[in-house]
Design an enzyme around this catalytic site. Structure first.
Site, PDB file in Angstrom:
ATOM      1  N   ASN A 161       0.743 -17.349 -15.059  1.00 41.68           N
ATOM      2  CA  ASN A 161      -0.718 -17.335 -15.115  1.00 41.68           C
ATOM      3  C   ASN A 161      -1.300 -16.225 -15.991  1.00 41.68           C
ATOM      4  O   ASN A 161      -2.377 -16.397 -16.566  1.00 41.68           O
ATOM      5  CB  ASN A 161      -1.315 -17.279 -13.699  1.00 41.68           C
ATOM      6  CG  ASN A 161      -0.848 -16.072 -12.910  1.00 41.68           C
ATOM      7  OD1 ASN A 161       0.272 -15.590 -13.069  1.00 41.68           O
ATOM      8  ND2 ASN A 161      -1.698 -15.570 -12.034  1.00 41.68           N
ATOM      9  N   GLY A 237       5.119 -13.838  -8.084  1.00 37.56           N
ATOM     10  CA  GLY A 237       5.291 -15.276  -7.929  1.00 37.56           C
ATOM     11  C   GLY A 237       5.034 -15.708  -6.502  1.00 37.56           C
ATOM     12  O   GLY A 237       4.270 -15.069  -5.771  1.00 37.56           O
ATOM     13  N   SER A 238       5.688 -16.764  -6.094  1.00 33.96           N
ATOM     14  CA  SER A 238       5.408 -17.368  -4.787  1.00 33.96           C
ATOM     15  C   SER A 238       6.082 -16.588  -3.661  1.00 33.96           C
ATOM     16  O   SER A 238       7.119 -15.947  -3.859  1.00 33.96           O
ATOM     17  CB  SER A 238       5.912 -18.809  -4.772  1.00 33.96           C
ATOM     18  OG  SER A 238       7.328 -18.835  -4.786  1.00 33.96           O
ATOM     19  N   GLU A 257       4.840  -9.022  -5.772  1.00 33.84           N
ATOM     20  CA  GLU A 257       3.423  -9.398  -5.760  1.00 33.84           C
ATOM     21  C   GLU A 257       3.396 -10.900  -5.561  1.00 33.84           C
ATOM     22  O   GLU A 257       3.729 -11.655  -6.476  1.00 33.84           O
ATOM     23  CB  GLU A 257       2.751  -8.963  -7.066  1.00 33.84           C
ATOM     24  CG  GLU A 257       1.244  -8.845  -6.959  1.00 33.84           C
ATOM     25  CD  GLU A 257       0.537 -10.172  -7.161  1.00 33.84           C
ATOM     26  OE1 GLU A 257       0.210 -10.807  -6.133  1.00 33.84           O
ATOM     27  OE2 GLU A 257       0.326 -10.568  -8.303  1.00 33.84           O
ATOM     28  N   LEU A 258       3.005 -11.320  -4.344  1.00 33.54           N
ATOM     29  CA  LEU A 258       3.189 -12.713  -3.956  1.00 33.54           C
ATOM     30  C   LEU A 258       1.846 -13.443  -3.839  1.00 33.54           C
ATOM     31  O   LEU A 258       0.949 -13.214  -4.620  1.00 33.54           O
ATOM     32  CB  LEU A 258       4.008 -12.771  -2.662  1.00 33.54           C
ATOM     33  CG  LEU A 258       5.325 -11.963  -2.711  1.00 33.54           C
ATOM     34  CD1 LEU A 258       6.051 -12.003  -1.373  1.00 33.54           C
ATOM     35  CD2 LEU A 258       6.237 -12.455  -3.836  1.00 33.54           C
ATOM     36  N   CYS A 291      -3.911 -14.710  -8.995  1.00 30.57           N
ATOM     37  CA  CYS A 291      -3.420 -14.288  -7.674  1.00 30.57           C
ATOM     38  C   CYS A 291      -4.570 -13.895  -6.752  1.00 30.57           C
ATOM     39  O   CYS A 291      -4.475 -14.075  -5.538  1.00 30.57           O
ATOM     40  CB  CYS A 291      -2.445 -13.121  -7.823  1.00 30.57           C
ATOM     41  SG  CYS A 291      -0.971 -13.554  -8.766  1.00 30.57           S
ATOM     42  N   GLU A 385      -2.259 -21.103  -0.432  1.00 31.65           N
ATOM     43  CA  GLU A 385      -2.775 -20.675  -1.738  1.00 31.65           C
ATOM     44  C   GLU A 385      -2.954 -21.901  -2.628  1.00 31.65           C
ATOM     45  O   GLU A 385      -1.988 -22.567  -2.986  1.00 31.65           O
ATOM     46  CB  GLU A 385      -1.807 -19.692  -2.399  1.00 31.65           C
ATOM     47  CG  GLU A 385      -2.312 -19.187  -3.743  1.00 31.65           C
ATOM     48  CD  GLU A 385      -1.392 -18.134  -4.356  1.00 31.65           C
ATOM     49  OE1 GLU A 385      -1.912 -17.195  -4.979  1.00 31.65           O
ATOM     50  OE2 GLU A 385      -0.167 -18.251  -4.202  1.00 31.65           O
TER      51      GLU A 385
END
Length: 483
Positions: A161, A237-238, A257-258, A291, A385
């Site tokens: 992204n 990511g996820s 960083e999810l 995010c 999300e």
């Protein structure tokens, strides 16, 4: 509909290992998410080539670790200068491979430049502290201090992204701190990472310090996470992939960083006209593939009807289409599979008591900006999300009720509140269970030097250059006995 991307020819892309472009036995076509045309043939690394990249990074770690801070800063400043010259090309690459509208791609390049600039400055500010040993009886006659030393080889796995700036948030601090990197970019957006690797080569970065390995996450990512020579894994990511990485990383340091479903509270007596543009940006910039994209809005009942009316009016005005058209605000999601997933979530909302106030369908294959009201807490658009131009708006009777609903989430990255009441602002800053509380702005607000990260399933650790440098260094204590 004109498709400017049709003018782009497919190019062959190689791995970057030890300062050399490395061919592979397999290549995979990279398609434009917007037009569907092939824009590149991308090298697919296997575990052997990934190990080769780790070898290069491991062997080069002494070179960058011993390099004086001013030299590391100089290389990063060179990157800033080169990227400024090539900013138009960089923005087009982002837009082509991710379908990010060019207006947002240009903004990403500007932020990437700032991120490397901050990294150059931070390279000269890495220091420890003196310890007052004589504060203890057993410490009399001794002095001590701490040092920050490079952690070693960093495995960086980045998302689609923000394919240039989120690479910068890992590569910039790593080099500032004197580490080497093995970078695995997202499969849909490898071109931005390879472009930056070429810039670093031009900027004078020694061979082996930055290695870019493209290929399947199950192959390249796993090889990075499992290799004992990797000292740290930094991943965006996820949650499912991030949790898997942490389980496999053993004693490696991890920064994760999810996911998120970021929320905004709008208190009574707020001038809706003053905030509506920010809410539109927060919800629909980059197709909601951010995010900290604004996904949930909790509006005080006194201003609820006005907000919903103006929010949907402005959302319907957004231009949908070709990402390379300067006027486009919303373009295609990253894949058809993602589009189908979100459409299914919208259908689930339709089947409940929720109301689709705007959007909810495709326009030339692009999901329209979608606003849903009266969405139940258990609906996927509420509790998971979306990562799409979808936002729910629900009515509340108080800030306290809104905070309870915001916290009713497995995620906790950032949240925002618009209020004219200082007590409510302070209460929100204390009670919101998130990594960052943004007062009088949307939760989508971020500048690149601030600490950034979340709680719960939104991850562990913090990005933001100074804070990333701390994660990417080890503390060493030195004690002198003067007697």
């Amino acid at each position: 509909m004109s498709k400017i991307v049709n003018q782009v020819k497919s190019t062959k892309q190689f791995l970057m290992i030890n300062g050399e472009r490395v061919e592979t036995s397999k290549y995979a076509p990279l398609y434009s998410p917007y037009s569907g045309e092939e824009i590149a043939q991308v090298a697919m690394a296997d575990k052997g080539l990934t190990k080769q990249a780790i070898d290069a990074a491991y062997n080069a770690r002494g070179v960058i670790a011993k390099m004086p801070a001013y030299k590391r800063a100089e290389i990063l400043e060179n990157v800033v200068a080169i990227l400024k010259e090539k900013s138009a090309e960089a923005a087009e690459i982002i837009s082509r491979e991710s379908a990010k509208p060019i207006m947002f791609a240009k903004a990403e390049v500007e932020r990437t430049i700032e991120t490397y600039k901050f990294s150059a400055e931070e390279a000269k500010r890495i220091h420890g502290e003196m310890i007052p040993f004589d504060a203890a009886a057993g410490g009399v006659g001794r002095i001590g201090y701490t040092l920050r030393e490079p952690i070693g080889v960093i495995g960086a796995i980045t998302p689609f992204n923000f394919p240039m700036n989120l690479v910068a948030h890992k590569v910039g601090p790593a080099i500032a701190a004197g580490n080497t990197i093995v970078l695995k970019p997202a499969s849909q957006t490898p071109l931005s990472a390879l472009f930056i690797a070429e810039i670093f080569e031009e900027a004078g970065l020694p061979a082996g310090v930055l290695n870019v390995v493209t290929g399947p996450g199950g192959t390249v990512g796993e090889a990075i996470v499992e290799d004992n020579r990797i000292s740290m894994v930094t991943f965006t990511g996820s949650p499912s992939v991030g949790i898997g990485i942490r389980n496999k990383a053993e004693l490696k340091k991890t920064t994760l960083e999810l996911g998120s479903n970021s929320a905004l509270i709008i208190d009574k007596e707020i001038d809706i006209d003053q905030i509506i543009d920010r809410c539109i940006m927060g919800a629909f910039s980059n197709q909601g593939q951010v995010c900290i994209s604004l996904q949930r809005v909790y509006v005080h009942e006194d201003v609820y009807e006005e907000f919903v009316t103006k929010f949907k009016e402005n959302a319907k005005k957004l231009k949908i289409g070709d990402p390379l058209d300067p006027g486009t605000y919303v373009s295609a999601l990253i894949s058809k599979g993602e589009t189908e997933r979100v459409l299914n979530w919208i259908e689930e909302a339709k089947d409940s008591k929720a109301t689709i106030q705007a959007g909810g369908k495709l326009q030339d294959g692009i999901l329209e900006p979608t606003i849903i009201t009266d969405a139940g807490r258990s609906l996927k658009v509420s509790c998971q999300e979306a990562f799409a131009p979808v936002v729910i708006v629900n009515k509340v009777s108080s800030v306290k009720e809104a905070i309870k609903q915001v916290n009713d989430s497995r995620f906790g990255l950032q949240a925002g509140i618009y209020t004219n009441n200082v007590k409510n602002a302070l209460y929100a800053s204390r009670e919101l269970h998130v990594g960052g509380v943004i007062i009088n702005d949307v939760p989508t607000y971020r500048v690149d030097q601030m600490p950034y990260g979340g709680v719960k399933e939104s991850g562990t650790g913090r990005e933001g250059i100074k804070y990333a440098v701390e994660e990417m260094t080890e503390m060493k204590l030195v004690v002198w006995n003067q007697s």
